[in-house]
Design a protein around this motif. Sequence first.
Motif, mmCIF file in Angstrom:
data_model
loop_
_atom_site.group_PDB
_atom_site.id
_atom_site.type_symbol
_atom_site.label_atom_id
_atom_site.label_comp_id
_atom_site.label_asym_id
_atom_site.label_seq_id
_atom_site.Cartn_x
_atom_site.Cartn_y
_atom_site.Cartn_z
ATOM 1 N N LYS A 25 157.917 51.445 -0.703
ATOM 2 C CA LYS A 25 157.747 49.990 -0.805
ATOM 3 C C LYS A 25 156.720 49.472 0.203
ATOM 4 C CE LYS A 25 162.069 49.611 0.058
ATOM 5 N NZ LYS A 25 163.449 49.118 0.324
ATOM 6 N N PRO A 26 156.096 48.361 -0.109
ATOM 7 C CA PRO A 26 155.180 47.734 0.853
ATOM 8 C C PRO A 26 155.955 47.097 1.997
ATOM 9 C CG PRO A 26 155.380 46.370 -1.113
ATOM 10 C CD PRO A 26 156.118 47.636 -1.404
ATOM 11 N N GLY A 27 155.312 47.034 3.146
ATOM 12 C CA GLY A 27 155.909 46.354 4.283
ATOM 13 C C GLY A 27 156.804 47.201 5.158
ATOM 14 N N ALA A 174 152.265 48.545 8.501
ATOM 15 C CA ALA A 174 153.315 48.168 7.558
ATOM 16 C C ALA A 174 153.611 46.678 7.650
ATOM 17 C CB ALA A 174 154.573 48.987 7.831
ATOM 18 N N ALA A 175 153.563 46.139 8.857
ATOM 19 C CA ALA A 175 153.842 44.711 9.051
ATOM 20 C C ALA A 175 152.813 43.836 8.345
ATOM 21 C CB ALA A 175 153.878 44.383 10.540
ATOM 22 N N GLU A 176 151.636 44.407 8.064
ATOM 23 C CA GLU A 176 150.604 43.678 7.322
ATOM 24 C C GLU A 176 150.845 43.716 5.816
ATOM 25 O OE1 GLU A 176 147.055 44.720 10.571
ATOM 26 O OE2 GLU A 176 147.030 45.588 8.554
ATOM 27 N N GLY A 177 151.927 44.398 5.408
ATOM 28 C CA GLY A 177 152.271 44.469 3.992
ATOM 29 C C GLY A 177 151.835 45.741 3.305
ATOM 30 N N ARG A 178 151.347 46.723 4.067
ATOM 31 C CA ARG A 178 150.907 47.972 3.459
ATOM 32 C C ARG A 178 152.104 48.892 3.186
ATOM 33 N NH1 ARG A 178 145.086 48.209 5.358
ATOM 34 N NH2 ARG A 178 145.006 46.731 7.074
ATOM 35 N N SER A 179 151.922 49.794 2.230
ATOM 36 C CA SER A 179 152.896 50.851 1.960
ATOM 37 C C SER A 179 152.464 52.088 2.739
ATOM 38 C CB SER A 179 152.960 51.168 0.469
ATOM 39 O OG SER A 179 153.324 50.026 -0.284
#
Length: 308
Positions: A25-27, A174-179
């Motif tokens: 999942k993203p994030g 991850a905090a930027e919304g990356r998976s």
Amino acid sequence: MIEVAGLTKHFGRVHAVEDLSFTVKPGVVTGFLGPNGAGKSTTMRMILGLDRPTAGTAVINGVRYADMKNPLREVGALLDAKATHPNRSARAHLQWIAESNGIPKTRVDEVLGLVGLSEVAGKRAGGFSLGMGQRLGLATALLGDPGVLLLDEPVNGLDPEGIRWVRSFLKSLAAEGRSVLVSSHMLSEMALTADDLVVIGRGRLIAETTTYDFVKNSSQASVLVRTENLPEFEQVLREEQIDFRQETDPEGRTVLVIDNQTTDYIGSLAFSTGILLHQLSERKASLEDAFIAMTGDTVQYRTDVPGA
């Protein structure tokens, strides 16, 4: 987002991956764990289109990697830190990749700064240590500013400061919304880095859950007891049908390890029988304990340890 469904890979009679399904999942940072030979690297290669699945699918944001028009802008990967031309400088290595993928040259210096290689950008990659090679590999993965990252053992060869930097870096990505999917054999580090876990053994899924729930449900805390009345207290435990085992602490003293009990209960039991305890403490479960408990039957290569 990475979605793996029924992924299977056979090399002749060898079933490297078998009907594997999971989602990244993203994030969040998702740790990808499994014993040696479990199929982690093969799975990553299939996600990236480097190996063709025998069956099943792997898509990134709903698209197969091979069908992406600008893959480096969507997916960054680090599978082999040594996959660089030894005579090229770090900057030259990144520049040719950037130019061949329509990525602005300014991005090269940006990622070199992100991974701490600005001062050695002009040096040949062949002279880099393994840790510096890992940093260059991370820079390559980040070159297209992708929303999805696949990293295979990214902390190999890094010193403690470098490992801590990677941990913070992955969390910030991850905090930027990356998976972020990252495999590692450093379980203590994964316990600090990964929010979710995908655990496999012999190519099959063992668990897909949060790190917290995996540790909580797959292992147990223990009560540690030390007393001068060891035989008497062992007899009390036997009469109460409480399992225990002996261990030796760092100072060479015998400690009883009692699973599935609380310090309150064991302390009350000792008090009621008049036995003085010199130590009564709890040893919390760890990711390593949970991993061994869940994957013990899937280890491909075992080493017999004397006395174990």
